[in-house]
Design an enzyme around this catalytic site. Structure first.
Site, mmCIF file in Angstrom:
data_model
loop_
_atom_site.group_PDB
_atom_site.id
_atom_site.type_symbol
_atom_site.label_atom_id
_atom_site.label_comp_id
_atom_site.label_asym_id
_atom_site.label_seq_id
_atom_site.Cartn_x
_atom_site.Cartn_y
_atom_site.Cartn_z
ATOM 1 N N GLY A 120 -6.197 0.853 18.191
ATOM 2 C CA GLY A 120 -5.368 0.301 17.135
ATOM 3 C C GLY A 120 -4.456 1.363 16.564
ATOM 4 O O GLY A 120 -4.727 2.564 16.679
ATOM 5 N N SER A 121 -3.359 0.926 15.939
ATOM 6 C CA SER A 121 -2.405 1.896 15.390
ATOM 7 C C SER A 121 -1.815 1.450 14.058
ATOM 8 O O SER A 121 -0.800 1.979 13.621
ATOM 9 C CB SER A 121 -1.265 2.131 16.397
ATOM 10 O OG SER A 121 -0.607 0.906 16.707
ATOM 11 N N GLY A 136 -2.338 0.245 9.730
ATOM 12 C CA GLY A 136 -2.684 0.983 8.527
ATOM 13 C C GLY A 136 -4.140 1.391 8.459
ATOM 14 O O GLY A 136 -4.469 2.520 8.079
ATOM 15 N N MET A 137 -5.044 0.490 8.846
ATOM 16 C CA MET A 137 -6.462 0.833 8.802
ATOM 17 C C MET A 137 -6.799 1.871 9.869
ATOM 18 O O MET A 137 -7.665 2.728 9.666
ATOM 19 C CB MET A 137 -7.309 -0.424 8.989
ATOM 20 C CG MET A 137 -8.784 -0.205 8.733
ATOM 21 S SD MET A 137 -9.094 0.304 7.021
ATOM 22 C CE MET A 137 -10.868 0.536 7.064
ATOM 23 N N LYS A 184 0.804 -1.219 0.000
ATOM 24 C CA LYS A 184 0.000 0.000 0.000
ATOM 25 C C LYS A 184 0.842 1.277 0.000
ATOM 26 O O LYS A 184 0.393 2.323 -0.473
ATOM 27 C CB LYS A 184 -0.960 0.006 1.187
ATOM 28 C CG LYS A 184 -2.088 -1.005 1.068
ATOM 29 C CD LYS A 184 -3.091 -0.839 2.202
ATOM 30 C CE LYS A 184 -4.298 -1.721 1.995
ATOM 31 N NZ LYS A 184 -5.360 -1.471 2.986
#
Length: 269
Positions: free
Chosen positions: A126-127, A129-130, A67
């Site tokens: 969370g940390s 990519g999403m 990505k």
């Protein structure tokens, strides 16, 4: 029937699945479009992307781990890519490659459709990519009271600082109006598939629950929120909407909601 004019769309992923393939090909057939979609893996992202241009491949979905590494080989980066420095969609217009991130587009649309009070407090757990797509979408939708909850201090702080928010290592004993899970907690087949991403007390006091996990669509967090009568946004909605945005970019056709739901259900069989 395949012919010389059939347009090809592909995906590039470290671990290809059939989800996108089934989603897009289902819609091509239902809408009688002369397209075909095929999943690929590669160890050479530079030449794979250059091949998209050289062979006239119409569209390309990009998944991990490509990505970010594909960016140097793109001609134009859309605002959705610039917001998070990550690509999941490439469109080829007569040899000119434009990159988009439909995860960001989908999440931003869901935020703006559901959360109309920008003063609400938000916990994003969370940390990865999403999480970056989710946090950027909240920022660009005007939310200022966002806290990143992440066990990894380096990643959590970096994400918070990038978008002007706060970081916490955990949310124990804390409350927020909107709870967003962007971790694998609750994911089917994972070691924490039966776990709650947030404490039950936090869910009790939240106004909204948003879980980006798509499999299953009803995670333990979503099930609890529904039992408590909380409005929810699910990962199934995210994955379907981002795929729809990709489909529209590739074909110029936007299926109606019923057909999109059929394609999404078919892709998950």
């Amino acid at each position: 029937m395949l012919n010389k004019d059939t347009q090809l769309c592909i995906s590039l992923s470290g671990r290809p699945s059939n989800i996108g393939t089934r989603f897009h090909n289902y819609l091509y057939q239902k809408l009688d479009l002369d397209f075909i979609y095929k999943a690929f893996s590669t160890t050479d992202i530079e030449h794979a992307v250059k091949g998209v241009k050289a062979l006239g491949i119409r569209g390309c979905s990009v998944s991990m781990p490509f990505k970010e590494t594909c960016i140097p080989f793109i001609d134009t980066l859309s605002d959705s890519v610039l917001a998070i420095d990550s690509v999941n969609t490439i469109v080829n217009d007569k040899g000119h490659l434009t990159a988009y991130n439909t995860d960001y587009i989908a999440v931003k649309n869901l935020i703006q459709d559901n959360f109309n009070e920008t003063q609400m407090s938000v916990f994003v757990k969370g940390s990865g990519g999403m999480a970056k797509a989710v946090v950027a979408a909240f920022r660009d939708s005007g939310f200022t009271r966002v806290t990143i909850v992440a066990r990894n201090q380096q990643q959590g702080q970096a994400l918070a600082e990038k978008y002007g928010y706060q970081w916490r290592q955990d949310a124990a004993g804390q409350q927020a109006d909107i709870l967003v899970n962007v971790t694998p907690i609750g994911m089917s087949g994972g070691v924490e598939e039966n776990s709650l991403a947030f404490e039950q007390e936090a869910v009790n006091t939240a106004r909204w629950v948003f879980d980006v996990v798509a499999f299953p669509s009803e995670t333990p967090l979503i099930r609890l929120a529904k039992q408590l009568g909380k409005p929810v946004v699910t990962g199934a909605e995210v994955i379907a909407l981002q795929a729809l945005e990709q489909f529209a970019l590739y074909t110029g056709v936007r299926p109606d909601e019923q057909l999109m739901r059929e394609a999404s259900a078919f892709s998950r069989l």
